[in-house]
Design a protein around this motif. Sequence first.
Motif, PDB file in Angstrom:
ATOM      1  N   ALA A 445      28.636 -37.994 163.960  1.00 46.41           N
ATOM      2  CA  ALA A 445      28.750 -39.167 164.818  1.00 46.41           C
ATOM      3  C   ALA A 445      30.145 -39.253 165.412  1.00 46.41           C
ATOM      4  O   ALA A 445      31.071 -38.552 165.003  1.00 46.41           O
ATOM      5  CB  ALA A 445      28.434 -40.436 164.015  1.00 46.41           C
ATOM      6  N   ARG A 446      30.284 -40.168 166.348  1.00 46.56           N
ATOM      7  CA  ARG A 446      31.582 -40.419 166.972  1.00 46.56           C
ATOM      8  C   ARG A 446      31.592 -41.829 167.538  1.00 46.56           C
ATOM      9  O   ARG A 446      30.723 -42.208 168.309  1.00 46.56           O
ATOM     10  CB  ARG A 446      31.839 -39.416 168.092  1.00 46.56           C
ATOM     11  CG  ARG A 446      33.049 -39.713 168.959  1.00 46.56           C
ATOM     12  CD  ARG A 446      34.358 -39.437 168.250  1.00 46.56           C
ATOM     13  NE  ARG A 446      35.501 -39.923 169.021  1.00 46.56           N
ATOM     14  CZ  ARG A 446      36.753 -39.547 168.807  1.00 46.56           C
ATOM     15  NH1 ARG A 446      37.019 -38.660 167.865  1.00 46.56           N
ATOM     16  NH2 ARG A 446      37.740 -40.047 169.514  1.00 46.56           N
ATOM     17  N   LEU A 447      32.592 -42.607 167.135  1.00 44.30           N
ATOM     18  CA  LEU A 447      32.780 -43.942 167.670  1.00 44.30           C
ATOM     19  C   LEU A 447      33.408 -43.855 169.054  1.00 44.30           C
ATOM     20  O   LEU A 447      34.257 -43.003 169.313  1.00 44.30           O
ATOM     21  CB  LEU A 447      33.688 -44.741 166.739  1.00 44.30           C
ATOM     22  CG  LEU A 447      33.655 -46.268 166.832  1.00 44.30           C
ATOM     23  CD1 LEU A 447      32.312 -46.813 166.363  1.00 44.30           C
ATOM     24  CD2 LEU A 447      34.780 -46.869 166.011  1.00 44.30           C
ATOM     25  N   ALA A 448      32.996 -44.723 169.962  1.00 40.05           N
ATOM     26  CA  ALA A 448      33.557 -44.781 171.311  1.00 40.05           C
ATOM     27  C   ALA A 448      33.831 -46.233 171.672  1.00 40.05           C
ATOM     28  O   ALA A 448      33.208 -47.152 171.122  1.00 40.05           O
ATOM     29  CB  ALA A 448      32.596 -44.162 172.323  1.00 40.05           C
ATOM     30  N   TYR A 449      34.751 -46.437 172.588  1.00 41.75           N
ATOM     31  CA  TYR A 449      35.090 -47.796 173.038  1.00 41.75           C
ATOM     32  C   TYR A 449      34.970 -47.864 174.556  1.00 41.75           C
ATOM     33  O   TYR A 449      35.280 -46.898 175.260  1.00 41.75           O
ATOM     34  CB  TYR A 449      36.513 -48.174 172.617  1.00 41.75           C
ATOM     35  CG  TYR A 449      36.940 -49.552 173.091  1.00 41.75           C
ATOM     36  CD1 TYR A 449      36.474 -50.686 172.439  1.00 41.75           C
ATOM     37  CD2 TYR A 449      37.774 -49.703 174.194  1.00 41.75           C
ATOM     38  CE1 TYR A 449      36.840 -51.948 172.876  1.00 41.75           C
ATOM     39  CE2 TYR A 449      38.146 -50.964 174.630  1.00 41.75           C
ATOM     40  CZ  TYR A 449      37.673 -52.086 173.974  1.00 41.75           C
ATOM     41  OH  TYR A 449      38.037 -53.336 174.409  1.00 41.75           O
ATOM     42  N   SER A 450      34.532 -49.004 175.074  1.00 42.84           N
ATOM     43  CA  SER A 450      34.426 -49.201 176.520  1.00 42.84           C
ATOM     44  C   SER A 450      35.123 -50.493 176.919  1.00 42.84           C
ATOM     45  O   SER A 450      34.796 -51.572 176.398  1.00 42.84           O
ATOM     46  CB  SER A 450      32.953 -49.276 176.947  1.00 42.84           C
ATOM     47  OG  SER A 450      32.848 -49.669 178.306  1.00 42.84           O
ATOM     48  N   SER A 451      36.074 -50.375 177.843  1.00 35.78           N
ATOM     49  CA  SER A 451      36.732 -51.581 178.354  1.00 35.78           C
ATOM     50  C   SER A 451      35.799 -52.373 179.254  1.00 35.78           C
ATOM     51  O   SER A 451      36.025 -53.564 179.496  1.00 35.78           O
ATOM     52  CB  SER A 451      38.002 -51.191 179.124  1.00 35.78           C
ATOM     53  OG  SER A 451      37.686 -50.356 180.219  1.00 35.78           O
ATOM     54  N   LEU A 452      34.739 -51.734 179.745  1.00 42.21           N
ATOM     55  CA  LEU A 452      33.787 -52.432 180.614  1.00 42.21           C
ATOM     56  C   LEU A 452      33.031 -53.511 179.842  1.00 42.21           C
ATOM     57  O   LEU A 452      32.867 -54.637 180.321  1.00 42.21           O
ATOM     58  CB  LEU A 452      32.804 -51.419 181.207  1.00 42.21           C
ATOM     59  CG  LEU A 452      31.947 -51.886 182.378  1.00 42.21           C
ATOM     60  CD1 LEU A 452      32.810 -52.258 183.573  1.00 42.21           C
ATOM     61  CD2 LEU A 452      30.944 -50.802 182.770  1.00 42.21           C
ATOM     62  N   SER A 453      32.589 -53.158 178.639  1.00 45.05           N
ATOM     63  CA  SER A 453      31.851 -54.122 177.814  1.00 45.05           C
ATOM     64  C   SER A 453      32.734 -54.760 176.752  1.00 45.05           C
ATOM     65  O   SER A 453      32.358 -55.794 176.190  1.00 45.05           O
ATOM     66  CB  SER A 453      30.674 -53.423 177.116  1.00 45.05           C
ATOM     67  OG  SER A 453      31.147 -52.446 176.201  1.00 45.05           O
ATOM     68  N   GLY A 454      33.891 -54.133 176.467  1.00 42.34           N
ATOM     69  CA  GLY A 454      34.723 -54.609 175.363  1.00 42.34           C
ATOM     70  C   GLY A 454      34.095 -54.332 174.010  1.00 42.34           C
ATOM     71  O   GLY A 454      34.424 -54.986 173.015  1.00 42.34           O
ATOM     72  N   VAL A 459      27.828 -42.854 168.804  1.00 38.29           N
ATOM     73  CA  VAL A 459      26.930 -41.790 169.235  1.00 38.29           C
ATOM     74  C   VAL A 459      26.638 -40.933 168.008  1.00 38.29           C
ATOM     75  O   VAL A 459      27.563 -40.411 167.388  1.00 38.29           O
ATOM     76  CB  VAL A 459      27.564 -40.946 170.355  1.00 38.29           C
ATOM     77  CG1 VAL A 459      26.578 -39.889 170.848  1.00 38.29           C
ATOM     78  CG2 VAL A 459      28.016 -41.836 171.512  1.00 38.29           C
ATOM     79  N   TRP A 460      25.360 -40.763 167.649  1.00 40.63           N
ATOM     80  CA  TRP A 460      25.062 -40.132 166.369  1.00 40.63           C
ATOM     81  C   TRP A 460      23.732 -39.400 166.378  1.00 40.63           C
ATOM     82  O   TRP A 460      22.866 -39.659 167.208  1.00 40.63           O
ATOM     83  CB  TRP A 460      25.079 -41.162 165.245  1.00 40.63           C
ATOM     84  CG  TRP A 460      23.997 -42.210 165.360  1.00 40.63           C
ATOM     85  CD1 TRP A 460      24.029 -43.351 166.122  1.00 40.63           C
ATOM     86  CD2 TRP A 460      22.724 -42.208 164.710  1.00 40.63           C
ATOM     87  NE1 TRP A 460      22.864 -44.064 165.978  1.00 40.63           N
ATOM     88  CE2 TRP A 460      22.044 -43.387 165.113  1.00 40.63           C
ATOM     89  CE3 TRP A 460      22.090 -41.347 163.826  1.00 40.63           C
ATOM     90  CZ2 TRP A 460      20.764 -43.704 164.659  1.00 40.63           C
ATOM     91  CZ3 TRP A 460      20.810 -41.660 163.374  1.00 40.63           C
ATOM     92  CH2 TRP A 460      20.177 -42.828 163.782  1.00 40.63           C
ATOM     93  N   ASP A 461      23.591 -38.500 165.442  1.00 40.97           N
ATOM     94  CA  ASP A 461      22.328 -37.820 165.181  1.00 40.97           C
ATOM     95  C   ASP A 461      22.363 -37.312 163.747  1.00 40.97           C
ATOM     96  O   ASP A 461      23.435 -37.058 163.197  1.00 40.97           O
ATOM     97  CB  ASP A 461      22.126 -36.649 166.150  1.00 40.97           C
ATOM     98  CG  ASP A 461      20.676 -36.150 166.204  1.00 40.97           C
ATOM     99  OD1 ASP A 461      19.836 -36.658 165.442  1.00 40.97           O
ATOM    100  OD2 ASP A 461      20.394 -35.239 167.019  1.00 40.97           O
ATOM    101  N   GLU A 462      21.207 -37.194 163.148  1.00 43.43           N
ATOM    102  CA  GLU A 462      21.125 -36.501 161.868  1.00 43.43           C
ATOM    103  C   GLU A 462      21.391 -35.017 162.114  1.00 43.43           C
ATOM    104  O   GLU A 462      20.980 -34.462 163.143  1.00 43.43           O
ATOM    105  CB  GLU A 462      19.755 -36.697 161.240  1.00 43.43           C
ATOM    106  CG  GLU A 462      19.519 -38.101 160.730  1.00 43.43           C
ATOM    107  CD  GLU A 462      18.159 -38.245 160.087  1.00 43.43           C
ATOM    108  OE1 GLU A 462      18.098 -38.327 158.848  1.00 43.43           O
ATOM    109  OE2 GLU A 462      17.169 -38.278 160.829  1.00 43.43           O
ATOM    110  N   THR A 463      22.052 -34.372 161.167  1.00 41.03           N
ATOM    111  CA  THR A 463      22.453 -32.985 161.351  1.00 41.03           C
ATOM    112  C   THR A 463      22.368 -32.230 160.028  1.00 41.03           C
ATOM    113  O   THR A 463      22.303 -32.828 158.952  1.00 41.03           O
ATOM    114  CB  THR A 463      23.900 -32.887 161.877  1.00 41.03           C
ATOM    115  OG1 THR A 463      24.741 -33.774 161.115  1.00 41.03           O
ATOM    116  CG2 THR A 463      23.992 -33.254 163.347  1.00 41.03           C
TER     117      THR A 463
END
Length: 566
Positions: A445-454, A459-463
């Motif tokens: 997985a990977r955490l992401a941030y958006s200034s558009l939504s704050g 983003v993730w999947d089993e692996t």
Amino acid sequence: MSALKLNNDVAESTGLPVIGVFATCDPRIDQDSRTRAANIVKMAANQISGEVLTPGKEKVPVVYSDILVDGEKQADAVASQFKKAGVNIIVCVPDTWAFPQLTVLSLLSHFPQDIPFNFTTGNSGPRPGVVFTHATNGALAQSGRLVHINVGSWADTGLDPIMSDETKDALIDWCYAAATIQGLKGKRVVVFGHDSMGMETALPHVAATRNQFGLEITRLDMKLLADLLTKESYDKEELKRLRDWLESGSAGIELPEGTDSGNLDKSLALYLIVRDLMKDLNAVGGGFMSQLEWGSDARGIPLPVADIMESLFNSSFDHNGPKEVVPYATEADVQALLTQLFMTWLSGGNPPLFMDFRKVWDPSEIKEFAKEQGVTLNGDTKWEQKGFVDGVNSGSASFDWAALPGTPSEEILKKITFPKAVEYFSYLGNSVHYISPEGIEGIAARLAYSSLSGMFSMVWDETETVLPPQKLAQAVCETANPTWPHTFVMPKYATMNEYKHYAPANHFHMTWNLKRARLQFWMDMANVLSVTPWAAKPVFEEGVDRPIPLLYIINGGEDQAKLMRK
């Protein structure tokens, strides 16, 4: 391990998250039904007591009240007991009908709006606690409050029913998510250096992180580390023990030049210095700038690489024996650090793996490359049909990932070599190298941030990890960097084309034996958007995904409801 029955003389909380269990009831029913309801509270509390662990392997306390909440007076009494005990996670296990406003709503009015709250109930006909659960869950959803319900199973009759294993497992998964949310509030991570190599996806969004997760980000200048290293502010006897442990237990340390031995000592001393600094600050995780500030800007004085240091923090052992995993991010990648931190807590302390999202090998590329290398493939393995990602990075590679989960530490260390660092780092110090075995399952997985939504997204999947034949695996390593650790990661649902195009950053992170229901519960409580743009992934899998909260269903879906909550 038995749960603690509360009374008005209970001691104050120790600072760990505390789970409180109670039940509502109907004052009009017979005594046996009331006795049964009280027994269910004790049973449920004992079922989860000792089952939820922090990364430090501390057992999250579970307490319960034998006061059945019939109305406002009892609601106030149980709330008072819970507050005195430091309860910040609440589980209600109703077995009978009750009146929502007089009971649960009155009790919850004593607590913050975002306190994790769970209904776990049997699917009972005689005294329908499930009917009460749906009535109250509906009322709370209408008011905009997030609640999770666990309609499970225990016997319809008898004074001492026991919940089914499936009911218990679902409740424990929820408790892990709640303990992660509440356990990390007020904690801090320590990041050394300024912005991560100019990577916008790695910036420390201090206010957003504080507001959404209750975490503080302490930022320290790297001059402090350089000064402490120059002053030799570490235990030299411990440094010798650390080096002896690596030299005697590993598969080899490359020291071809006269200056390399001293550079190795400096890089190992860095671990001791940073470990003590983080302990002094009660930090639960950290990050290190490295490029370009620390060791690879030719305008300054190059300093030894931090690869071994970063790997040791992410590992479950060091020269002193077993230790707590302390999530650590190379390149001061704060969103990597947060991803690793949350997933380590959700898994009860399993080691995270920090990787570059390097070359994505789709099936046609694998077939062509194998032919070039003189390796014959039959096309019958999953990785030949699906493809895989070569996960590789110079730092933060947990030693544990050199072997299968449960492998003794001395056996793990035998699989690791420490080559001389590559030219990016002026050859000062050593890298960490291994190739992970196949068959490790978890979530990447990977955490992401958006200034558009704050808002933050995950983003993730089993692996699972895969391993081509040795000759082909080594050739794949050579296409990237053979001196770094390599883990070949195959997603469950994402195609290689999707994986190539939907990565939110250049780093991604995997934690083994992490159930996706726990991650989903946590994303609900943290109000993090769940991002799985894989065409093959179903919306809901029975017994695997957590049930979608009613709050989302009546507000246009999960993403829409989370945006509205923000």
